[in-house]
Design a protein around this motif. Structure first.
Motif, PDB file in Angstrom:
ATOM      1  N   ASP A 124       0.817  -1.213   0.000  1.00 24.51           N
ATOM      2  CA  ASP A 124       0.000   0.000   0.000  1.00 24.51           C
ATOM      3  C   ASP A 124       0.855   1.268   0.000  1.00 24.51           C
ATOM      4  O   ASP A 124       0.325   2.369  -0.146  1.00 24.51           O
ATOM      5  CB  ASP A 124      -0.908   0.025   1.237  1.00 24.51           C
ATOM      6  N   ALA A 125       2.169   1.131   0.175  1.00 25.85           N
ATOM      7  CA  ALA A 125       3.043   2.304   0.284  1.00 25.85           C
ATOM      8  C   ALA A 125       2.957   3.169  -0.970  1.00 25.85           C
ATOM      9  O   ALA A 125       3.129   2.661  -2.086  1.00 25.85           O
ATOM     10  CB  ALA A 125       4.482   1.854   0.524  1.00 25.85           C
ATOM     11  N   PRO A 126       2.684   4.461  -0.829  1.00 23.55           N
ATOM     12  CA  PRO A 126       2.509   5.336  -2.000  1.00 23.55           C
ATOM     13  C   PRO A 126       3.772   5.534  -2.821  1.00 23.55           C
ATOM     14  O   PRO A 126       3.702   5.862  -4.003  1.00 23.55           O
ATOM     15  CB  PRO A 126       2.036   6.658  -1.388  1.00 23.55           C
ATOM     16  N   GLU A 127       4.947   5.313  -2.218  1.00 24.62           N
ATOM     17  CA  GLU A 127       6.191   5.547  -2.949  1.00 24.62           C
ATOM     18  C   GLU A 127       6.626   4.341  -3.781  1.00 24.62           C
ATOM     19  O   GLU A 127       7.629   4.420  -4.504  1.00 24.62           O
ATOM     20  CB  GLU A 127       7.315   5.924  -1.973  1.00 24.62           C
ATOM     21  N   THR A 129       7.191   1.701  -6.668  1.00 28.27           N
ATOM     22  CA  THR A 129       7.170   1.685  -8.128  1.00 28.27           C
ATOM     23  C   THR A 129       6.415   0.447  -8.590  1.00 28.27           C
ATOM     24  O   THR A 129       6.106  -0.443  -7.791  1.00 28.27           O
ATOM     25  CB  THR A 129       8.591   1.633  -8.693  1.00 28.27           C
ATOM     26  N   ALA A 130       6.124   0.380  -9.882  1.00 27.25           N
ATOM     27  CA  ALA A 130       5.466  -0.804 -10.429  1.00 27.25           C
ATOM     28  C   ALA A 130       6.324  -2.040 -10.203  1.00 27.25           C
ATOM     29  O   ALA A 130       5.821  -3.128  -9.894  1.00 27.25           O
ATOM     30  CB  ALA A 130       5.187  -0.613 -11.925  1.00 27.25           C
ATOM     31  N   ARG A 131       7.617  -1.871 -10.330  1.00 23.20           N
ATOM     32  CA  ARG A 131       8.543  -2.986 -10.115  1.00 23.20           C
ATOM     33  C   ARG A 131       8.504  -3.459  -8.660  1.00 23.20           C
ATOM     34  O   ARG A 131       8.464  -4.659  -8.383  1.00 23.20           O
ATOM     35  CB  ARG A 131       9.956  -2.558 -10.496  1.00 23.20           C
ATOM     36  N   GLY A 132       8.498  -2.504  -7.738  1.00 29.77           N
ATOM     37  CA  GLY A 132       8.446  -2.861  -6.326  1.00 29.77           C
ATOM     38  C   GLY A 132       7.133  -3.520  -5.954  1.00 29.77           C
ATOM     39  O   GLY A 132       7.106  -4.468  -5.154  1.00 29.77           O
ATOM     40  N   PHE A 133       6.036  -3.021  -6.530  1.00 36.85           N
ATOM     41  CA  PHE A 133       4.730  -3.610  -6.247  1.00 36.85           C
ATOM     42  C   PHE A 133       4.681  -5.058  -6.713  1.00 36.85           C
ATOM     43  O   PHE A 133       4.186  -5.935  -6.001  1.00 36.85           O
ATOM     44  CB  PHE A 133       3.626  -2.797  -6.934  1.00 36.85           C
ATOM     45  N   ASN A 134       5.201  -5.309  -7.907  1.00 39.83           N
ATOM     46  CA  ASN A 134       5.172  -6.666  -8.432  1.00 39.83           C
ATOM     47  C   ASN A 134       6.078  -7.612  -7.651  1.00 39.83           C
ATOM     48  O   ASN A 134       5.778  -8.804  -7.515  1.00 39.83           O
ATOM     49  CB  ASN A 134       5.546  -6.664  -9.914  1.00 39.83           C
ATOM     50  N   ARG A 135       7.191  -7.094  -7.148  1.00 39.80           N
ATOM     51  CA  ARG A 135       8.055  -7.925  -6.308  1.00 39.80           C
ATOM     52  C   ARG A 135       7.313  -8.379  -5.057  1.00 39.80           C
ATOM     53  O   ARG A 135       7.333  -9.557  -4.684  1.00 39.80           O
ATOM     54  CB  ARG A 135       9.312  -7.149  -5.916  1.00 39.80           C
ATOM     55  N   LEU A 136       6.605  -7.443  -4.414  1.00 40.71           N
ATOM     56  CA  LEU A 136       5.841  -7.779  -3.222  1.00 40.71           C
ATOM     57  C   LEU A 136       4.630  -8.657  -3.564  1.00 40.71           C
ATOM     58  O   LEU A 136       4.250  -9.529  -2.774  1.00 40.71           O
ATOM     59  CB  LEU A 136       5.387  -6.501  -2.516  1.00 40.71           C
ATOM     60  N   ASP A 137       4.055  -8.420  -4.726  1.00 42.37           N
ATOM     61  CA  ASP A 137       2.941  -9.254  -5.190  1.00 42.37           C
ATOM     62  C   ASP A 137       3.397 -10.708  -5.286  1.00 42.37           C
ATOM     63  O   ASP A 137       2.723 -11.636  -4.824  1.00 42.37           O
ATOM     64  CB  ASP A 137       2.471  -8.744  -6.551  1.00 42.37           C
ATOM     65  N   THR A 138       4.569 -10.910  -5.879  1.00 42.77           N
ATOM     66  CA  THR A 138       5.127 -12.251  -5.982  1.00 42.77           C
ATOM     67  C   THR A 138       5.372 -12.845  -4.597  1.00 42.77           C
ATOM     68  O   THR A 138       5.039 -14.009  -4.335  1.00 42.77           O
ATOM     69  CB  THR A 138       6.439 -12.225  -6.775  1.00 42.77           C
ATOM     70  N   GLU A 139       5.934 -12.047  -3.699  1.00 43.33           N
ATOM     71  CA  GLU A 139       6.195 -12.523  -2.344  1.00 43.33           C
ATOM     72  C   GLU A 139       4.905 -12.944  -1.652  1.00 43.33           C
ATOM     73  O   GLU A 139       4.876 -13.940  -0.913  1.00 43.33           O
ATOM     74  CB  GLU A 139       6.893 -11.434  -1.518  1.00 43.33           C
ATOM     75  N   LYS A 174       3.027  -0.322 -18.655  1.00 42.52           N
ATOM     76  CA  LYS A 174       2.354   0.172 -19.855  1.00 42.52           C
ATOM     77  C   LYS A 174       0.936   0.670 -19.570  1.00 42.52           C
ATOM     78  O   LYS A 174       0.324   1.306 -20.427  1.00 42.52           O
ATOM     79  CB  LYS A 174       2.290  -0.943 -20.904  1.00 42.52           C
ATOM     80  N   LEU A 175       0.425   0.384 -18.384  1.00 45.67           N
ATOM     81  CA  LEU A 175      -0.933   0.814 -18.052  1.00 45.67           C
ATOM     82  C   LEU A 175      -0.981   2.332 -17.867  1.00 45.67           C
ATOM     83  O   LEU A 175      -0.037   2.936 -17.360  1.00 45.67           O
ATOM     84  CB  LEU A 175      -1.398   0.136 -16.766  1.00 45.67           C
ATOM     85  N   PRO A 176      -2.095   2.983 -18.275  1.00 49.27           N
ATOM     86  CA  PRO A 176      -2.221   4.433 -18.090  1.00 49.27           C
ATOM     87  C   PRO A 176      -2.126   4.828 -16.613  1.00 49.27           C
ATOM     88  O   PRO A 176      -1.573   5.879 -16.279  1.00 49.27           O
ATOM     89  CB  PRO A 176      -3.620   4.738 -18.654  1.00 49.27           C
ATOM     90  N   ASP A 177      -2.695   3.988 -15.733  1.00 51.14           N
ATOM     91  CA  ASP A 177      -2.666   4.271 -14.299  1.00 51.14           C
ATOM     92  C   ASP A 177      -2.493   2.938 -13.571  1.00 51.14           C
ATOM     93  O   ASP A 177      -3.463   2.319 -13.155  1.00 51.14           O
ATOM     94  CB  ASP A 177      -3.953   4.972 -13.861  1.00 51.14           C
ATOM     95  N   TRP A 178      -1.245   2.492 -13.428  1.00 58.28           N
ATOM     96  CA  TRP A 178      -1.008   1.193 -12.824  1.00 58.28           C
ATOM     97  C   TRP A 178      -1.407   1.170 -11.353  1.00 58.28           C
ATOM     98  O   TRP A 178      -1.795   0.124 -10.811  1.00 58.28           O
ATOM     99  CB  TRP A 178       0.450   0.759 -12.989  1.00 58.28           C
ATOM    100  N   ARG A 179      -1.372   2.340 -10.695  1.00 59.17           N
ATOM    101  CA  ARG A 179      -1.737   2.385  -9.281  1.00 59.17           C
ATOM    102  C   ARG A 179      -3.229   2.087  -9.079  1.00 59.17           C
ATOM    103  O   ARG A 179      -3.615   1.481  -8.071  1.00 59.17           O
ATOM    104  CB  ARG A 179      -1.375   3.743  -8.684  1.00 59.17           C
ATOM    105  N   ARG A 180      -4.023   2.511 -10.022  1.00 55.80           N
ATOM    106  CA  ARG A 180      -5.453   2.202  -9.931  1.00 55.80           C
ATOM    107  C   ARG A 180      -5.667   0.689 -10.031  1.00 55.80           C
ATOM    108  O   ARG A 180      -6.453   0.107  -9.273  1.00 55.80           O
ATOM    109  CB  ARG A 180      -6.210   2.917 -11.053  1.00 55.80           C
ATOM    110  N   THR A 181      -4.956   0.074 -10.961  1.00 55.64           N
ATOM    111  CA  THR A 181      -5.022  -1.385 -11.083  1.00 55.64           C
ATOM    112  C   THR A 181      -4.495  -2.048  -9.822  1.00 55.64           C
ATOM    113  O   THR A 181      -5.051  -3.036  -9.346  1.00 55.64           O
ATOM    114  CB  THR A 181      -4.217  -1.859 -12.301  1.00 55.64           C
ATOM    115  N   ALA A 182      -3.415  -1.495  -9.264  1.00 54.35           N
ATOM    116  CA  ALA A 182      -2.832  -2.060  -8.051  1.00 54.35           C
ATOM    117  C   ALA A 182      -3.820  -2.016  -6.890  1.00 54.35           C
ATOM    118  O   ALA A 182      -3.883  -2.953  -6.082  1.00 54.35           O
ATOM    119  CB  ALA A 182      -1.558  -1.305  -7.688  1.00 54.35           C
ATOM    120  N   ARG A 183      -4.597  -0.954  -6.793  1.00 53.77           N
ATOM    121  CA  ARG A 183      -5.590  -0.875  -5.712  1.00 53.77           C
ATOM    122  C   ARG A 183      -6.635  -1.970  -5.853  1.00 53.77           C
ATOM    123  O   ARG A 183      -7.061  -2.575  -4.862  1.00 53.77           O
ATOM    124  CB  ARG A 183      -6.253   0.516  -5.718  1.00 53.77           C
TER     125      ARG A 183
END
Length: 221
Positions: A124-127, A129-139, A174-183
């Motif tokens: 949920d951390a706002p800082e 990146t897409a790369r960091g989010f996916n790393r945690l997603d995998t974890e 490549k998403l226009p707003d990856w954070r929206r998808t992440a939420r």
């Protein structure tokens, strides 16, 4: 390699065992030293042995005690070459993760749930990146599989996720707003975790199936 493998299967070699010197081993196996070196390089790349530089107890070739990244690396290259189609990856992920939901519901402990909640909090951390989010997603997905208590299943999940992680990151960026998808993904993660915690396996299986299928349906890996 075949001779070394057979010795492993026969129980003559085990994790932590050290192979004889190159000269002794080549004589024992009846092969040339260049052939032996090539075999050891392959085994090292596969994560079966570790070749340590040095003399005496500090050096030599040792069989590793824990699985390495060799399988994940091999799988990643095979996926890149198109050896397995998206449909194969989708069905395999779905089967493995649906199974993990059922098993984790039965075997996960409070420590497992605390660590899974902590991972979701980090995501949920706002800082991020897409790369960091996916790393945690995998974890998160790997940790959920670890909660089943099945070491091989968690290793397979880790390898599969590592193999497709680059494509996942590229798709997010490549998403226009990856954070929206992440939420949206986070909402699904929390619903899945709640189903596991409460033992609602049917709901959990349905959630994780849609979680994976929806991800592929919009053109992501």
């Amino acid at each position: 390699m075949a001779q070394i493998e057979q010795r492993m299967l026969d129980g003559l070699l085990a994790p932590g065992d050290r192979l004889p010197s190159e000269r002794e081993l080549s004589q024992l196996l009846g092969v040339s030293r260049p052939s032996l070196r090539e075999a050891l390089r392959v085994l090292e790349a596969l994560g079966i042995v570790e070749v340590r530089v040095g003399r005496g107890s500090d050096g030599g070739t040792v069989f590793v005690g824990t699985p390495g990244s060799g399988f994940a690396n091999l799988l990643r290259m095979q996926l890149a070459l198109g050896h397995f189609g998206d449909g194969d990856v989708l069905r395999t992920r779905s089967m493995l993760e649906e199974w993990a939901i059922v098993e984790a519901s039965a075997h996960a402990g409070e420590q497992d749930f605390r660590e899974l909640e902590a991972l979701l909090g980090e995501m949920d951390a706002p800082e991020l990146t897409a790369r960091g989010f996916n790393r945690l997603d995998t974890e998160f997905h790997v940790r959920l599989t670890e909660a089943t208590g099945n070491a091989l299943a968690s290793y397979l999940m880790s390898s599969l996720r590592m193999a497709i992680q680059r494509n996942m990151i590229e798709a997010y960026e490549k998403l226009p707003d990856w954070r929206r998808t992440a939420r949206s993904v986070q909402e699904e993660h929390r619903a899945i975790l709640h189903a596991v915690r409460t033992g609602d396996t049917q709901r959990g299986v349905e959630l994780v199936r849609h979680h994976i299928i929806d991800f592929y349906a919009v053109g992501r890996p």
